[in-house]
Design a protein around this motif. Structure first.
Motif, mmCIF file in Angstrom:
data_model
loop_
_atom_site.group_PDB
_atom_site.id
_atom_site.type_symbol
_atom_site.label_atom_id
_atom_site.label_comp_id
_atom_site.label_asym_id
_atom_site.label_seq_id
_atom_site.Cartn_x
_atom_site.Cartn_y
_atom_site.Cartn_z
ATOM 1 N N PRO A 188 0.800 -1.237 0.000
ATOM 2 C CA PRO A 188 0.000 0.000 0.000
ATOM 3 C C PRO A 188 0.825 1.275 0.000
ATOM 4 C CG PRO A 188 -0.063 -1.107 2.137
ATOM 5 C CD PRO A 188 0.570 -2.063 1.194
ATOM 6 N N ASP A 189 2.073 1.216 0.478
ATOM 7 C CA ASP A 189 2.925 2.401 0.540
ATOM 8 C C ASP A 189 3.918 2.475 -0.618
ATOM 9 O OD1 ASP A 189 1.704 3.138 2.959
ATOM 10 O OD2 ASP A 189 3.091 1.888 4.104
ATOM 11 N N ALA A 190 3.805 1.594 -1.582
ATOM 12 C CA ALA A 190 4.754 1.564 -2.696
ATOM 13 C C ALA A 190 4.523 2.747 -3.628
ATOM 14 C CB ALA A 190 4.607 0.271 -3.476
ATOM 15 N N PRO A 191 5.595 3.351 -4.172
ATOM 16 C CA PRO A 191 5.427 4.461 -5.122
ATOM 17 C C PRO A 191 4.829 3.954 -6.428
ATOM 18 C CG PRO A 191 7.730 3.791 -5.013
ATOM 19 C CD PRO A 191 7.018 3.033 -3.925
ATOM 20 N N SER A 192 4.000 4.779 -7.068
ATOM 21 C CA SER A 192 3.379 4.378 -8.329
ATOM 22 C C SER A 192 4.341 4.496 -9.497
ATOM 23 C CB SER A 192 2.142 5.242 -8.609
ATOM 24 O OG SER A 192 2.503 6.623 -8.671
ATOM 25 N N LEU A 193 5.381 5.334 -9.353
ATOM 26 C CA LEU A 193 6.338 5.553 -10.425
ATOM 27 C C LEU A 193 7.703 5.837 -9.821
ATOM 28 C CD1 LEU A 193 6.322 5.800 -13.595
ATOM 29 C CD2 LEU A 193 6.237 8.262 -13.265
ATOM 30 N N SER A 194 8.741 5.185 -10.327
ATOM 31 C CA SER A 194 10.098 5.378 -9.827
ATOM 32 C C SER A 194 10.947 6.023 -10.905
ATOM 33 C CB SER A 194 10.721 4.034 -9.409
ATOM 34 O OG SER A 194 9.966 3.421 -8.389
ATOM 35 N N ASP A 195 11.709 7.049 -10.518
ATOM 36 C CA ASP A 195 12.606 7.743 -11.444
ATOM 37 C C ASP A 195 14.003 7.155 -11.293
ATOM 38 O OD1 ASP A 195 14.084 9.402 -13.018
ATOM 39 O OD2 ASP A 195 13.288 11.268 -12.212
ATOM 40 N N LEU A 196 14.525 6.557 -12.379
ATOM 41 C CA LEU A 196 15.835 5.919 -12.344
ATOM 42 C C LEU A 196 16.964 6.880 -12.694
ATOM 43 C CD1 LEU A 196 14.894 2.629 -14.224
ATOM 44 C CD2 LEU A 196 14.998 2.987 -11.762
ATOM 45 N N GLY A 197 16.650 8.124 -12.989
ATOM 46 C CA GLY A 197 17.661 9.067 -13.439
ATOM 47 C C GLY A 197 17.834 9.025 -14.939
ATOM 48 N N LEU A 198 17.907 7.833 -15.510
ATOM 49 C CA LEU A 198 17.997 7.653 -16.963
ATOM 50 C C LEU A 198 16.691 7.137 -17.543
ATOM 51 C CD1 LEU A 198 21.560 6.092 -17.260
ATOM 52 C CD2 LEU A 198 20.865 8.401 -17.885
ATOM 53 N N GLY A 199 15.649 7.192 -16.765
ATOM 54 C CA GLY A 199 14.356 6.697 -17.218
ATOM 55 C C GLY A 199 13.438 6.485 -16.033
ATOM 56 N N VAL A 200 12.248 5.975 -16.289
ATOM 57 C CA VAL A 200 11.277 5.729 -15.222
ATOM 58 C C VAL A 200 10.776 4.298 -15.329
ATOM 59 C CG1 VAL A 200 10.533 8.134 -15.069
ATOM 60 C CG2 VAL A 200 9.363 6.583 -16.647
#
Length: 225
Positions: free
Chosen positions: A128-140
């Motif tokens: 439930p607390d997981a992010p919906s989108l992660s930014d990898l720096g070189l992409g998502v």
């Protein structure tokens, strides 16, 4: 140059993914959407042949580029050449990211980690607390459950999209991974299906490699004493 940039971008992104996958995974509980944990071995006989898939798409591109009247012949030829280069780039990338023969999957109620032999791990926190989108720096990247399918979505530089869809059979003995790659210059997405079966680590078996240039080559192997 396009292929080199894509490979370098993917390699950098995989390093970040590998670092993120080091968090411990708790034992699975009944609340997990679908059980995928275990050891899996690639079933080449039931999986897509990468070279055959590439050849079929290449023939379709050439067929479409040859259609039309003389006024369109030059532009059609140029578009066809561009589409062929894009297809080759996608196929070579698919070759890199779908070559793993062995998988080990650890899963808990809110997280999963797919360890792929010779490749980077796929990790997903779907609590439930997981992010919906992660930014990898070189992409998502995103990961989520679509019914009983686990989906990993990554967008890398130059607009390259990579999507993995994982699903298991009702018997829990077969795991399917559908990998799709797409980019702005491609005429169509490039999709490869890999089928894995449950296996016991250490047993005798066979090892295969599959490339666009050499096709599929398999050899037998013996388990360690």
């Amino acid at each position: 140059m396009i292929i080199r940039r894509l490979v370098l971008a993917l390699f950098a992104a995989t390093l970040l993914l590998a670092c993120a996958s080091e968090a411990p995974v708790e034992p699975i509980s009944e609340a997990a959407p679908t059980r995928m944990a275990g050891d899996w071995e690639l079933d080449y006989g039931r999986s897509d042949n990468l070279q055959a898939r590439f050849n079929a798409m290449l023939r379709e591109i050439r067929r479409q580029s040859s259609r039309g009247g003389s006024e369109r012949s030059r532009s059609a030829a140029l578009a066809g050449n561009s589409a062929q280069r894009s297809l080759m780039a996608l196929a070579q990338m698919a070759e890199l990211i779908t070559e793993s023969q062995l998988l080990n999957i650890e899963q808990s109620r809110v997280a999963i980690r797919v360890k792929r032999e010779g490749n980077f791990s796929l990790s997903c926190d779907y609590g439930p607390d997981a992010p919906s989108l992660s930014d990898l720096g070189l992409g998502v990247e995103r990961c989520f459950w679509d019914g009983n399918q686990l989906v990993f979505y990554m967008r890398l530089p130059d607009g390259l999209d990579i999507i993995h869809r994982l699903s298991v059979s009702e018997s829990q003995q077969t795991l399917a991974i559908l990998t799709t790659l797409d980019s702005p210059g491609a005429a169509d997405p490039f999709t490869v299906r890999r089928i894995y079966r449950k296996y016991v680590p250490g047993n005798s078996g066979y090892r295969c490699t599959e490339t666009l240039t050499r096709g599929r080559v398999c050899t037998t192997e013996k388990s360690a004493p």
